[in-house]
Structures are given as structure tokens and as C-alpha cells.
Design an enzyme around this catalytic site. Structure first.
Site, short mmCIF file in Angstrom:
data_model
loop_
_atom_site.label_atom_id
_atom_site.label_comp_id
_atom_site.label_asym_id
_atom_site.label_seq_id
_atom_site.Cartn_x
_atom_site.Cartn_y
_atom_site.Cartn_z
N GLU A 1 0.46 -1.43 -0.21
CA GLU A 1 0.04 0.28 -0.09
C GLU A 1 0.82 1.62 0.18
OE1 GLU A 1 -2.98 0.03 3.02
OE2 GLU A 1 -3.95 -1.90 2.60
N ASP B 1 -0.69 1.73 -38.64
CA ASP B 1 -2.05 2.02 -39.09
C ASP B 1 -2.29 2.75 -39.36
OD1 ASP B 1 -2.48 3.14 -36.78
OD2 ASP B 1 -1.87 1.50 -35.90
N LYS C 1 -3.09 -2.32 -41.47
CA LYS C 1 -2.20 -4.24 -40.32
C LYS C 1 -3.48 -3.92 -39.91
CE LYS C 1 -2.31 -2.41 -36.76
NZ LYS C 1 -1.13 -1.94 -35.12
N ARG D 1 -4.94 -6.26 -36.58
CA ARG D 1 -4.86 -7.29 -35.37
C ARG D 1 -5.70 -8.37 -34.83
NH1 ARG D 1 -2.97 -4.93 -31.00
NH2 ARG D 1 -2.56 -2.64 -31.76
N GLY E 1 6.25 -6.24 -31.67
CA GLY E 1 5.95 -6.67 -32.85
C GLY E 1 5.44 -6.11 -34.17
N THR E 2 4.51 -4.90 -34.37
CA THR E 2 3.88 -4.10 -35.54
C THR E 2 5.46 -3.67 -35.95
OG1 THR E 2 2.03 -4.21 -34.19
CG2 THR E 2 2.49 -2.45 -36.12
#
Length: 368
Positions: A95, A225, A248, A250, A281-282
Site C-alpha cells: 500500500e 496503421d 494492419k 490485429r 511486434g507491429t
């Protein structure tokens, strides 16, 4: 570091009634359940003064969480003001305990805290900081979140999912935010999720300056994209070069498949522009697709270097010449050791925006 922050922290026993963390007597009970651990210290005074008006303004204050303290210190150095004094600690169960160590009554306060990894912990820390400021009667609280986590879930793209970017917006406002300052939101419409004023900055001015100096031959800016076309078009216009787009699809979370390259990239130097590099990755697939279409070299740049999972390894072994990112998110040690990854600072951009907000002048001039 001041003596105040190096004092031993006492235990909190479950038998104590309404204990005051950090101010009680040390318990000798073996059954103590919690211990506060310091995680942030009092900052050193700023070395450089940019504006005498700000440095002398007692009602202008900047505080930092633990997510990216070096960036907050760089912003304060740019503005010529110290980072506000606080005590940030954690109980043994994780916390967060936060305490202001200076008066903020009626002050114009800016809280610098990106909600990067660990996302949930940094987000809760930000909420707790704002609650403390609100209860201490701060005049206005501006959230400065260079990276806005949970922004990618901005709509219902499949049944029975949450819209987390709206949820986080509501949490920030409820905690006490009167204004917000972000850098390169994943989707511009997220500004509309807030019922408070939002200033949305772009890292493009910093990135454009860097690539202008590189003077890359036959340059084409590439959007990875369709969603990033507006960002890439703005960048291409500033660089006065052509624009290309990658179609692209997904297939799952963090899983994409590159389909087609729209535009002529043959014999060109391509610069992929994105807002976030997460697992990379893209980014790597886009670079490979561009080279297959005849591109000579591929560079990449992004505002936020999330770099989770296999991202660093992918970038290091990819055909990308260089990945340029900003310091909205601190790099991991692994990423810092990769020569392909270069970090540019946006402290000056954020500092000028903070100054404009405080002085009630136009922020839009920073887009140029």
C-alpha cells in the site's frame, strides 16, 4: 537528502488506533503487520533558473511521483523551481503512503506522474497524491501524465469489454484533478472523456528536429496503421516528405498481421512513426514489409517506449537502423544497453506547457 527523510520508519501495529504513519513510537511487538518503506526522497534545489517570475512565485509548485522522477527533475531545472518536498513510502503489503511536507494552500500545483509500468501501482500512487493535495486545499491541481496508461481501450471493439480510458479519466477527476496535460494520447477523442480542460501535446516537434538534423535521403514517413495516419501526416508535412500507410489487422491483444503497404517506398528511406512501442511486434513486421517492398533503409520513432515482453530483443535483432523515443517513460536497463534505441528529452516541451498553463497563456504555440 534532508535529515527528515533518513529517519528510521516505525512499525504500525494492528492494535494501534488511528496511528499517524511516521510519527508514532516504535513497536517492539513481534506481531507488527506493516512497515513503511521510503521510496522517494526530498529533491535537491534546482540549479538553473529560466523564469524569475516562476522561481519567485510561492503559489507555483511541481510535485513528482516515483514513476519518472528524473523527468520531473529535468522539468523543474528547466523552469528554475525545485521539486516539491514529499514523503512517499509503502507499507509492507504494498500500500502507498504519501505525505506533503510543505504548504500548498491556494497553490497552482502540477503533479508529474506517467502511468507506465507498473501501471496499476503508478496510477494508484497518482490518485493518492492528488487526494492529499485536494485535502491540503491546493488551489488548482493539474495532472501531468506524459504517458496515459489504459488509453488503448478507448471503445467497445468486442462484446462485454471495459472502456478503461474513460474509467481512468473519471478516477483522475474524482481524485481532484482540475486540469490535465498529456503527450500523444493513443486516440485524440480521449480528451472528450474528461469533464475538465485537457491540454494534448505532441512529441513531434522534438522528433522532427532530430530527423531534420539527420537529413536522411529520399525520406518517406510511414504510418504503421490507419489509426495513426493523422499523426504521420502532420509529421510528413513538417518534414516536407511523402507519406505511406501500412494496412494492419490485429488478430489478438499484442498480436498483429501486416497486410499491405499503401504508397511507393521502393528505393526510399522509410521512417515509421507511432505513438507507442509495446512488444514491438507491429514495428518489426512493418519494417520487414517495407524492406520487402524495396525500401532502402528503415528508421522508427515513437513517443512512448513501453517496451514490454520481448520488445527489446526484437528491436535489437530487427532490420531497423535506429529507434528514436522520448523520455515520457524511463527506459529499463536492458533497453538502455541497446545501441539502436535513442532517447530524446521532452522536458523543455512539458516545461513550456506548464509555464503557459500557470501564466494563462496559449499552449497551442508549442505545436509549432
Amino acid at each position: 537528502m534532508s535529515e527528515q527523510n533518513t529517519t528510521a520508519v516505525p512499525f504500525l501495529s494492528s492494535s494501534d488506533s488511528n496511528p499517524a504513519p511516521g510519527h508514532g513510537t516504535e513497536s517492539s511487538k513481534q506481531g507488527a503487520e506493516f512497515q513503511l518503506t521510503p521510496v522517494a526522497s526530498t529533491p535537491k534545489p534546482a540549479e538553473k533558473k529560466r523564469s524569475s517570475r516562476l522561481s519567485e512565485d510561492k503559489r507555483f509548485k511541481i510535485f513528482s511521483g516515483s514513476a519518472n522522477r528524473p523527468l520531473a527533475e529535468e522539468i523543474c531545472k528547466f523552469l528554475g523551481v525545485p521539486v516539491g518536498e514529499t514523503r512517499l513510502q509503502r507499507f509492507s503489503d504494498g500500500e502507498t503512503h504519501f505525505q506533503l511536507l510543505e504548504n500548498v494552500r491556494g497553490a497552482d500545483v502540477f503533479v508529474v506522474q506517467p502511468t507506465c509500468h507498473p501501471v496499476d501501482r503508478n496510477l494508484v500512487e497518482l490518485l493518492i497524491m492528488m487526494d492529499a493535495l485536494r485535502r491540503a486545499s491546493a488551489g488548482r491541481i493539474t495532472v501531468v501524465a506524459p504517458y496515459y496508461g489504459y488509453a488503448r481501450q478507448d471503445r467497445k471493439d468486442r462484446p462485454r469489454v471495459a472502456i478503461t480510458s474513460k474509467l481512468v479519466a473519471d478516477l483522475l477527476v474524482t481524485a481532484g484533478a482540475n486540469r490535465a496535460l498529456f503527450v500523444d494520447l493513443h486516440a485524440a477523442q480521449i480528451q472528450g472523456f474528461f469533464n475538465i480542460p485537457v491540454d494534448h501535446l505532441f512529441a513531434s516537434p522534438v522528433l522532427v528536429g532530430y530527423f531534420r538534423d539527420l537529413n536522411l535521403p529520399n525520406l518517406t514517413v510511414v504510418s504503421p496503421d490507419a489509426g495513426g495516419v493523422e499523426r504521420a501526416r502532420f509529421f510528413a508535412k513538417k518534414m516536407e516528405v511523402p507519406l505511406a500507410i501500412v494496412d494492419k489487422r490485429r488478430t489478438d491483444i499484442n498480436v498483429t498481421e501486416v497486410m499491405n503497404v499503401i504508397g511507393d517506398v521502393k528505393g526510399r528511406t522509410c521512417l515509421i512513426l507511432d505513438d507507442i512501442v509495446d512488444t514491438a511486434g507491429t514495428l518489426v513486421k512493418t519494417a520487414e514489409a517495407l524492406l520487402e517492398q524495396g525500401a532502402e533503409k528503415v528508421y522508427a520513432c515513437a513517443s512512448h517506449a513501453v517496451l514490454s515482453g520481448p520488445a527489446v530483443e526484437r528491436i535489437a535483432s530487427s532490420p531497423i537502423e535506429e529507434l528514436v523515443v522520448t523520455n515520457t517513460i524511463p527506459l529499463s536497463e536492458e533497453a538502455s544497453n541497446v545501441s539502436k534505441i535513442k532517447v530524446l528529452s521532452i522536458a523543455g516541451l512539458l516545461g513550456r506547457a506548464i509555464e503557459s498553463i500557470h501564466m494563462e497563456t496559449s499552449v497551442s504555440t508549442l505545436f509549432n
